[in-house]
Scaffold this motif. Structure first.
Motif, PDB file in Angstrom:
ATOM      1  N   VAL A 160       0.821  -1.210   0.000  1.00 34.90           N
ATOM      2  CA  VAL A 160       0.000   0.000   0.000  1.00 34.90           C
ATOM      3  C   VAL A 160       0.856   1.262   0.000  1.00 34.90           C
ATOM      4  O   VAL A 160       0.658   2.177  -0.814  1.00 34.90           O
ATOM      5  N   PHE A 161       1.849   1.302   0.887  1.00 30.80           N
ATOM      6  CA  PHE A 161       2.574   2.552   1.093  1.00 30.80           C
ATOM      7  C   PHE A 161       3.782   2.731   0.179  1.00 30.80           C
ATOM      8  O   PHE A 161       4.475   3.740   0.260  1.00 30.80           O
ATOM      9  N   ILE A 162       4.013   1.740  -0.712  1.00 28.86           N
ATOM     10  CA  ILE A 162       5.036   1.951  -1.725  1.00 28.86           C
ATOM     11  C   ILE A 162       4.593   3.028  -2.714  1.00 28.86           C
ATOM     12  O   ILE A 162       5.427   3.716  -3.308  1.00 28.86           O
ATOM     13  N   PHE A 163       3.289   3.244  -2.845  1.00 30.45           N
ATOM     14  CA  PHE A 163       2.774   4.272  -3.755  1.00 30.45           C
ATOM     15  C   PHE A 163       3.101   5.682  -3.242  1.00 30.45           C
ATOM     16  O   PHE A 163       3.707   6.471  -3.979  1.00 30.45           O
ATOM     17  N   PRO A 164       2.748   6.050  -2.001  1.00 30.40           N
ATOM     18  CA  PRO A 164       3.151   7.380  -1.521  1.00 30.40           C
ATOM     19  C   PRO A 164       4.659   7.521  -1.338  1.00 30.40           C
ATOM     20  O   PRO A 164       5.203   8.616  -1.530  1.00 30.40           O
ATOM     21  N   LEU A 165       5.349   6.424  -1.007  1.00 26.46           N
ATOM     22  CA  LEU A 165       6.802   6.498  -0.843  1.00 26.46           C
ATOM     23  C   LEU A 165       7.479   6.814  -2.168  1.00 26.46           C
ATOM     24  O   LEU A 165       8.371   7.680  -2.235  1.00 26.46           O
TER      25      LEU A 165
END
Length: 409
Positions: A160-165
């Motif tokens: 999930v948070f690879i996108f905002p990262l």
């Protein structure tokens, strides 16, 4: 269950102290699952039903803009024949829609979910009073559930948070090293009320960044909480089977005929509770299992197409596709574990030591127990698809066949 182990054998000390540890209630044993269930408004608690009924529409309303913008972009890309962008958006929007379906389903099945948790807490409380052999069995299954809890939680967080990262890193790099800095969105969605090129303008860009992170948090807590509850109940069903098989073996060590008869009856009652527990588990999660049986095939297929045939290599969607495959494998593995353990129960009953008991009523009860467990215990969707590793292989093969078909067209 409270009479288990009264005539048990001494236990060999190979459990690294697990047999002496106190087992706490569900919400303290599985803290991450319980926390994410609370944050996603899905924790089955009769005391908070009214608050959940109020909170669910609020959460659904808060997520509606993302889904509406996604639908709007999908429509425009469909009119343009842009399959890659349709897949890019639907890959995120599809599972995100499923999050809210789970929220509604678990509220509708709140009584069943509460019964499952109450049964687990009842068993944990009784196990704390039993000999070390039974505590070791319980801790082994709890350890399996905790491994899933934190392992899947970590995988889901990365997916999930690879996108905002990635968006943050690209923005920082661009502002530091590019002569004309560019902006990168977490999930590129256009403002339906403004021209597409204005999506990078302030304040829309900043608002969408914060809003997309909020939606990512919702995505994370719902996929960790709901699936964590499902898997922990599956493992507990296996624990119940291991427990009554061990109890039957210990019951045959009783010298007194009446006492032995009473202990065997207790074992049969726990077997009946086990059947009820698994039936309640299936009833609680049946609809979701049906949904993912078909939707994950499409999800894996479209992710493969986007990674291999879309805009070139994209690490985000490769990680997302890998997590989707792992997600299905873990569910099939734990569901198949129930089938495997149940299939082994007749052998465990047969090997429990009944041959040394010259008591016809006891022997007849053993026959009935073995006969009852000849009926396979399985987790099914639509009473057709058996969730096990073979079903996982079928899903991967079907997804690849669909990918080949889509690629050829």
């Amino acid at each position: 269950m409270e009479n288990y182990g009264k005539y048990g054998r001494p236990m060999e000390n190979h459990d690294n102290g697990r047999s002496t540890r106190f087992i706490e209630p569900y919400h303290k044993t599985f803290k991450l699952i319980s926390l994410t269930l609370v944050l996603s408004v899905m924790y089955p608690n009769t005391a908070t039903e009214k608050w959940r009924l109020l909170a669910i529409p609020i959460v659904l309303t808060s997520a509606a803009p993302l889904l509406l913008m996604s639908a709007n972009d999908i429509y425009h890309f469909w009119m343009e024949g842009d399959i890659s962008n349709i897949i890019r958006i639907s890959t995120i929007a599809g599972p995100f829609t499923g999050c809210f379906l789970k929220m509604i389903l678990l509220y509708v099945k709140k009584d069943n979910a509460t019964q499952l948790m109450d049964e687990m807490n009842r068993d944990y409380n009784l196990i704390n009073k039993l000999p070390p052999r039974y505590k070791a069995l319980a801790h082994a299954e709890i350890t399996n559930s905790k491994a899933y809890e934190y392992g899947w939680g970590t995988c889901c967080a990365v997916a999930v948070f690879i996108f905002p990262l990635r968006a943050s890193c690209m923005n920082i790099y661009s502002y530091l090293f590019d002569e004309v800095p560019k902006r990168y969105m977490i999930n590129e969605l256009t403002n339906p009320f403004r021209p597409p090129e204005e999506k990078f303008n302030s304040p829309y860009f900043e608002i969408m960044t914060a809003y997309t992170i909020y939606c990512g948090v919702l995505y994370f807590v719902q996929f960790v909480g709901y699936e964590g509850l499902l898997v922990s109940t599956m493992n507990h069903a296996c624990l119940k089977m291991h427990m009554f098989c061990a109890a039957l073996e210990d019951a045959f060590n009783a010298e007194d005929r009446e006492e032995r008869h009473k202990l065997v009856i207790d074992v049969i009652r726990e077997q009946v509770r086990t059947f009820w527990f698994v039936e309640t588990l299936i009833e609680t999660f049946q609809v979701w299992l049906i949904v993912i049986s078909g939707s994950l095939i499409a999800q894996i297929c479209t992710c493969m197409y986007y990674v291999l045939e879309g805009f070139g290599f994209d690490l985000r969607y490769l990680v997302f596709m890998s997590s989707t495959i792992l997600y299905m494998y873990l569910l099939c593995h734990h569901a198949g574990k129930i089938k495997h353990v149940a299939a082994n129960v007749p052998s465990l009953i047969y090997s429990s030591g009944w041959e040394d008991i010259y008591d016809q009523p006891i022997r007849k009860m053993v026959l009935f127990m073995i006969a009852r467990w000849q009926v396979t215990m399985e987790i099914k969707a639509l009473d057709m698809f058996v969730f096990d590793t073979e079903f996982f292989v079928f899903i991967i093969k079907t997804a690849y066949s669909m990918f080949t078909l889509l690629k050829s067209n």
